[in-house]
Design an enzyme around this catalytic site. Structure first.
Site, PDB file in Angstrom:
ATOM      1  N   LYS A 221      27.406  21.366  32.166  1.00 25.38           N
ATOM      2  CA  LYS A 221      26.652  22.214  32.934  1.00 25.38           C
ATOM      3  C   LYS A 221      25.225  21.667  33.136  1.00 25.38           C
ATOM      4  O   LYS A 221      24.903  20.748  32.447  1.00 25.38           O
ATOM      5  CB  LYS A 221      26.612  23.672  32.358  1.00 25.38           C
ATOM      6  CG  LYS A 221      28.150  24.342  32.159  1.00 25.38           C
ATOM      7  CD  LYS A 221      27.925  25.687  31.844  1.00 25.38           C
ATOM      8  CE  LYS A 221      29.356  26.229  31.747  1.00 25.38           C
ATOM      9  NZ  LYS A 221      29.150  27.895  31.202  1.00 25.38           N
TER      10      LYS A 221
ATOM     11  N   TYR B 140      33.884  30.170  40.200  1.00 29.02           N
ATOM     12  CA  TYR B 140      33.869  31.374  39.314  1.00 29.02           C
ATOM     13  C   TYR B 140      34.244  32.889  39.868  1.00 29.02           C
ATOM     14  O   TYR B 140      34.198  33.854  39.036  1.00 29.02           O
ATOM     15  CB  TYR B 140      32.554  31.529  38.819  1.00 29.02           C
ATOM     16  CG  TYR B 140      32.013  30.515  37.688  1.00 29.02           C
ATOM     17  CD1 TYR B 140      32.652  30.593  36.149  1.00 29.02           C
ATOM     18  CD2 TYR B 140      31.080  29.664  37.717  1.00 29.02           C
ATOM     19  CE1 TYR B 140      32.550  29.807  35.246  1.00 29.02           C
ATOM     20  CE2 TYR B 140      30.821  28.825  36.564  1.00 29.02           C
ATOM     21  CZ  TYR B 140      31.504  28.642  35.530  1.00 29.02           C
ATOM     22  OH  TYR B 140      31.012  27.817  34.248  1.00 29.02           O
TER      23      TYR B 140
HETATM   24  P1  ATP Z   1      33.674  28.885  30.258  1.00 30.91           P
HETATM   25  O1  ATP Z   1      34.609  29.626  31.192  1.00 30.91           O
HETATM   26  O2  ATP Z   1      32.442  28.320  31.119  1.00 30.91           O
HETATM   27  O3  ATP Z   1      34.338  27.847  29.492  1.00 30.91           O
HETATM   28  P2  ATP Z   1      33.883  30.885  28.409  1.00 30.91           P
HETATM   29  O4  ATP Z   1      35.397  31.015  28.686  1.00 30.91           O
HETATM   30  O5  ATP Z   1      33.540  30.690  26.741  1.00 30.91           O
HETATM   31  O6  ATP Z   1      33.213  29.912  29.251  1.00 30.91           O
HETATM   32  P3  ATP Z   1      33.858  33.380  30.085  1.00 30.91           P
HETATM   33  O7  ATP Z   1      33.965  34.513  29.403  1.00 30.91           O
HETATM   34  O8  ATP Z   1      34.876  32.654  30.749  1.00 30.91           O
HETATM   35  O9  ATP Z   1      33.248  32.073  28.755  1.00 30.91           O
HETATM   36  O10 ATP Z   1      32.285  33.177  30.739  1.00 30.91           O
HETATM   37  C1  ATP Z   1      31.998  32.203  31.918  1.00 30.91           C
HETATM   38  C2  ATP Z   1      30.523  31.647  31.632  1.00 30.91           C
HETATM   39  O11 ATP Z   1      29.799  32.811  32.094  1.00 30.91           O
HETATM   40  C3  ATP Z   1      30.154  31.421  30.214  1.00 30.91           C
HETATM   41  O12 ATP Z   1      30.435  30.088  29.798  1.00 30.91           O
HETATM   42  C4  ATP Z   1      28.607  31.490  30.216  1.00 30.91           C
HETATM   43  O13 ATP Z   1      28.053  30.549  31.010  1.00 30.91           O
HETATM   44  C5  ATP Z   1      28.599  32.838  31.259  1.00 30.91           C
HETATM   45  N1  ATP Z   1      28.436  34.105  30.557  1.00 30.91           N
HETATM   46  C6  ATP Z   1      29.525  34.615  29.811  1.00 30.91           C
HETATM   47  N2  ATP Z   1      29.033  35.720  29.116  1.00 30.91           N
HETATM   48  C7  ATP Z   1      27.851  35.956  29.574  1.00 30.91           C
HETATM   49  C8  ATP Z   1      26.937  37.009  29.333  1.00 30.91           C
HETATM   50  N3  ATP Z   1      26.935  38.097  28.561  1.00 30.91           N
HETATM   51  N4  ATP Z   1      25.680  36.555  29.982  1.00 30.91           N
HETATM   52  C9  ATP Z   1      25.510  35.450  30.824  1.00 30.91           C
HETATM   53  N5  ATP Z   1      26.173  34.876  30.689  1.00 30.91           N
HETATM   54  C10 ATP Z   1      27.533  34.817  30.470  1.00 30.91           C
END
Ligand code: ATP
Ligand code: MG
Length: 138
Positions: free
Chosen positions: A9, A49
């Protein structure tokens, strides 16, 4: 053998940590079989996303992903989807295990350094978002 889509990122490219993250990926046994540095437009980030579009953090997340270059990668290895998520660590770096990429490098729950696909089905969709078969050299 399995493939997963990884994204370094903008918080990683901003701090010149691409090689440091790649070292962790390669030491874990995963192979980087495609890699491309690019800058997402807001429309592209929203498309990537789209699964999160109802979440409260969607707009902030998409904006963050356009603040600088990203590095998109295809990783290959045994159980690559699950293995890479272990190498990445928990979404919130405060909860990430010692030795994981997010524990070592992430700035916050949003600027958490890396993305990894969460299923084989999504990996195929996400790989096709960034790469054509010709770009992927296993
Ligand atoms: P990724 O999809 O990026 O691999 P992840 O699967 O661990 O991460 P997801 O729940 O899919 O997490 O969320 C996607 C992305 O959104 C996270 O990686 C983070 O950058 C952001 N994100 C998730 N939760 C929050 C939150 N509560 N506040 C701000 N940003 C968040
Ligand atoms: Mg996710």
């Amino acid at each position: 053998m399995e493939r997963t889509l990884s994204i370094l990122k903008p918080d990683i490219t901003r701090r010149n940590l691409t090689g440091a993250v790649n070292e962790k990926i390669e030491k874990s046994g995963l192979r980087i079989i495609a890699q491309r540095r690019l800058r997402l437009s807001l429309e592209e980030a929203q498309k990537f996303y789209a699964v999160h579009k109802e979440r409260s953090f969607f707009n902030d997340l998409c904006a963050f992903m356009t603040t600088g270059p990203i590095v998109a990668q295809v990783l290959e290895g045994e159980n690559a989807v699950a293995n890479y998520r272990n190498v990445m660590g928990a979404t919130n770096p405060a909860n990430a295990d010692e030795g994981t990429i997010r524990r070592e490098f992430a700035e916050s729950i949003e600027a958490n350094s890396v993305h990894g696909s969460d299923s084989q089905e999504n990996a195929a969709i996400e790989i096709a978002f960034f790469f054509s078969e010709l770009d992927i050299v296993g």
